[in-house]
Motif scaffolding. Structure first.
Motif, PDB file in Angstrom:
ATOM      1  N   ALA A 129     -24.080 -18.057  -8.325  1.00 35.42           N
ATOM      2  CA  ALA A 129     -24.353 -17.205  -9.482  1.00 35.42           C
ATOM      3  C   ALA A 129     -25.751 -16.607  -9.442  1.00 35.42           C
ATOM      4  N   THR A 130     -26.631 -17.114  -8.582  1.00 41.33           N
ATOM      5  CA  THR A 130     -28.004 -16.615  -8.503  1.00 41.33           C
ATOM      6  C   THR A 130     -28.147 -15.479  -7.497  1.00 41.33           C
ATOM      7  N   CYS A 131     -27.524 -15.630  -6.310  1.00 42.96           N
ATOM      8  CA  CYS A 131     -27.695 -14.605  -5.263  1.00 42.96           C
ATOM      9  C   CYS A 131     -26.397 -13.905  -4.876  1.00 42.96           C
ATOM     10  N   GLY A 132     -25.261 -14.402  -5.359  1.00 41.70           N
ATOM     11  CA  GLY A 132     -23.973 -13.779  -5.048  1.00 41.70           C
ATOM     12  C   GLY A 132     -23.380 -14.203  -3.726  1.00 41.70           C
ATOM     13  N   GLY A 133     -23.990 -15.155  -3.034  1.00 47.00           N
ATOM     14  CA  GLY A 133     -23.480 -15.599  -1.736  1.00 47.00           C
ATOM     15  C   GLY A 133     -22.100 -16.227  -1.848  1.00 47.00           C
ATOM     16  N   HIS A 134     -21.199 -15.829  -0.947  1.00 49.27           N
ATOM     17  CA  HIS A 134     -19.834 -16.373  -0.905  1.00 49.27           C
ATOM     18  C   HIS A 134     -19.881 -17.843  -0.505  1.00 49.27           C
ATOM     19  N   LEU A 135     -19.182 -18.685  -1.260  1.00 46.45           N
ATOM     20  CA  LEU A 135     -19.160 -20.123  -0.978  1.00 46.45           C
ATOM     21  C   LEU A 135     -17.814 -20.577  -0.429  1.00 46.45           C
ATOM     22  N   GLY A 136     -16.739 -20.128  -1.028  1.00 47.29           N
ATOM     23  CA  GLY A 136     -15.404 -20.571  -0.635  1.00 47.29           C
ATOM     24  C   GLY A 136     -14.401 -20.200  -1.703  1.00 47.29           C
ATOM     25  N   HIS A 137     -13.400 -21.065  -1.890  1.00 54.07           N
ATOM     26  CA  HIS A 137     -12.336 -20.798  -2.860  1.00 54.07           C
ATOM     27  C   HIS A 137     -11.988 -22.068  -3.627  1.00 54.07           C
ATOM     28  N   VAL A 138     -11.357 -21.887  -4.776  1.00 54.23           N
ATOM     29  CA  VAL A 138     -10.925 -23.000  -5.615  1.00 54.23           C
ATOM     30  C   VAL A 138      -9.401 -23.044  -5.621  1.00 54.23           C
ATOM     31  N   PHE A 139      -8.865 -24.241  -5.404  1.00 53.32           N
ATOM     32  CA  PHE A 139      -7.419 -24.438  -5.416  1.00 53.32           C
ATOM     33  C   PHE A 139      -7.074 -25.526  -6.427  1.00 53.32           C
ATOM     34  N   ASN A 140      -5.835 -25.540  -6.878  1.00 53.35           N
ATOM     35  CA  ASN A 140      -5.405 -26.504  -7.897  1.00 53.35           C
ATOM     36  C   ASN A 140      -4.694 -27.706  -7.283  1.00 53.35           C
ATOM     37  N   ASP A 141      -5.161 -28.162  -6.125  1.00 57.72           N
ATOM     38  CA  ASP A 141      -4.552 -29.320  -5.479  1.00 57.72           C
ATOM     39  C   ASP A 141      -5.572 -30.435  -5.254  1.00 57.72           C
ATOM     40  N   GLY A 142      -6.554 -30.509  -6.145  1.00 52.31           N
ATOM     41  CA  GLY A 142      -7.594 -31.532  -6.053  1.00 52.31           C
ATOM     42  C   GLY A 142      -7.159 -32.823  -6.713  1.00 52.31           C
ATOM     43  N   PRO A 143      -8.097 -33.775  -6.847  1.00 49.97           N
ATOM     44  CA  PRO A 143      -7.773 -35.081  -7.440  1.00 49.97           C
ATOM     45  C   PRO A 143      -7.243 -34.960  -8.869  1.00 49.97           C
ATOM     46  N   LYS A 144      -6.053 -35.468  -9.084  1.00 48.44           N
ATOM     47  CA  LYS A 144      -5.404 -35.393 -10.411  1.00 48.44           C
ATOM     48  C   LYS A 144      -6.138 -36.236 -11.450  1.00 48.44           C
ATOM     49  N   LYS A 145      -6.838 -37.295 -10.991  1.00 54.69           N
ATOM     50  CA  LYS A 145      -7.535 -38.188 -11.926  1.00 54.69           C
ATOM     51  C   LYS A 145      -8.800 -37.546 -12.508  1.00 54.69           C
ATOM     52  N   THR A 146      -9.264 -36.470 -11.889  1.00 59.63           N
ATOM     53  CA  THR A 146     -10.478 -35.811 -12.416  1.00 59.63           C
ATOM     54  C   THR A 146     -10.095 -34.416 -12.922  1.00 59.63           C
ATOM     55  N   THR A 147     -10.451 -33.383 -12.192  1.00 63.56           N
ATOM     56  CA  THR A 147     -10.220 -32.006 -12.661  1.00 63.56           C
ATOM     57  C   THR A 147      -8.947 -31.385 -12.112  1.00 63.56           C
ATOM     58  N   GLY A 148      -8.404 -31.936 -11.028  1.00 62.33           N
ATOM     59  CA  GLY A 148      -7.251 -31.329 -10.372  1.00 62.33           C
ATOM     60  C   GLY A 148      -7.638 -30.149  -9.489  1.00 62.33           C
ATOM     61  N   GLU A 149      -8.934 -29.852  -9.427  1.00 61.98           N
ATOM     62  CA  GLU A 149      -9.410 -28.728  -8.637  1.00 61.98           C
ATOM     63  C   GLU A 149      -9.987 -29.193  -7.302  1.00 61.98           C
ATOM     64  N   ARG A 150      -9.835 -28.320  -6.295  1.00 60.13           N
ATOM     65  CA  ARG A 150     -10.467 -28.535  -4.993  1.00 60.13           C
ATOM     66  C   ARG A 150     -11.315 -27.303  -4.692  1.00 60.13           C
ATOM     67  N   HIS A 151     -12.616 -27.461  -4.790  1.00 57.56           N
ATOM     68  CA  HIS A 151     -13.548 -26.402  -4.414  1.00 57.56           C
ATOM     69  C   HIS A 151     -13.732 -26.545  -2.907  1.00 57.56           C
ATOM     70  N   CYS A 152     -13.087 -25.686  -2.158  1.00 57.82           N
ATOM     71  CA  CYS A 152     -13.092 -25.717  -0.698  1.00 57.82           C
ATOM     72  C   CYS A 152     -14.257 -24.842  -0.235  1.00 57.82           C
ATOM     73  N   ILE A 153     -15.340 -25.469   0.230  1.00 60.45           N
ATOM     74  CA  ILE A 153     -16.609 -24.780   0.451  1.00 60.45           C
ATOM     75  C   ILE A 153     -16.988 -24.755   1.927  1.00 60.45           C
ATOM     76  N   ASN A 154     -17.477 -23.611   2.358  1.00 62.16           N
ATOM     77  CA  ASN A 154     -18.024 -23.494   3.717  1.00 62.16           C
ATOM     78  C   ASN A 154     -19.324 -24.292   3.765  1.00 62.16           C
ATOM     79  N   GLY A 155     -19.393 -25.270   4.652  1.00 61.41           N
ATOM     80  CA  GLY A 155     -20.588 -26.099   4.762  1.00 61.41           C
ATOM     81  C   GLY A 155     -21.829 -25.309   5.140  1.00 61.41           C
ATOM     82  N   THR A 156     -21.662 -24.243   5.913  1.00 62.53           N
ATOM     83  CA  THR A 156     -22.808 -23.437   6.330  1.00 62.53           C
ATOM     84  C   THR A 156     -23.444 -22.690   5.154  1.00 62.53           C
ATOM     85  N   ALA A 157     -22.714 -22.582   4.032  1.00 64.09           N
ATOM     86  CA  ALA A 157     -23.236 -21.929   2.826  1.00 64.09           C
ATOM     87  C   ALA A 157     -24.096 -22.885   2.009  1.00 64.09           C
ATOM     88  N   LEU A 158     -24.147 -24.155   2.451  1.00 61.61           N
ATOM     89  CA  LEU A 158     -24.845 -25.189   1.687  1.00 61.61           C
ATOM     90  C   LEU A 158     -25.988 -25.822   2.457  1.00 61.61           C
TER      91      LEU A 158
END
Length: 164
Positions: A129-158
């Protein structure tokens, strides 16, 4: 009569509605969003590695399993490799088995979202949100016990900043 009905169907199916044009223009205007940190392409190229530039500035994707951060289990925070904004906490990281670092949530307000149609269907894209750099995508197949979301992130962006 059948030929006329067939011709009308072909005409209606082939027509491009103006609603489609409005949809595209909304997406394009989001891409021109102003961010707190802005630089020219040359400035970003000078600051970032080739892979970071490809992912962060051109919305590319690194190869699965290639990130040094994939199996990192240290406590700390993951920041944007371009501007240093804190994006994800280590406590929300999990092994998704996909080959990319995955988190069940972002640090609210530090990650922005958009819709990406690059593969021909809608995907929820995320960017710094600060520089607009692309990080990855969000999918709805993450852990059901928490948010259910999977933020699939490029490690090189971090970058990872260990807890002190």
């Amino acid at each position: 009569m059948k030929k006329i009905i067939f011709a009308l169907c072909v005409v209606f199916i082939g027509c491009k509605g103006t609603s489609q044009e409005k949809e595209v223009s909304k997406i394009d205007s989001k891409k021109k969003e102003q961010f707190k940190v802005t630089k020219t392409e040359a400035e970003w190229r000078k600051q970032l590695t080739d892979m970071q530039f490809y992912v962060l500035r051109k919305a590319g994707t690194e190869n699965p399993g290639s990130s040094e951060l994939l199996h990192n289990k240290q406590k700390g925070v993951y920041t944007c490799a371009a501007c240093g904004t804190e994006l994800f906490k280590s406590e929300h990281k999990f092994d998704s088995g996909t080959g990319w670092p995955s988190f069940d949530r972002e640090i609210k307000g530090n990650v922005g979202f958009d819709v990406d149609y690059n593969l021909g269907y809608a995907r929820k894209e995320e960017h710094c949100a600060t520089c607009g750099g692309h990080l990855g995508h969000v999918f709805n197949d993450g852990p059901k016990k928490t948010t259910g979301e999977r933020h699939c992130i490029n490690g090189t962006a971090l970058n990872f900043v260990p807890e002190k």
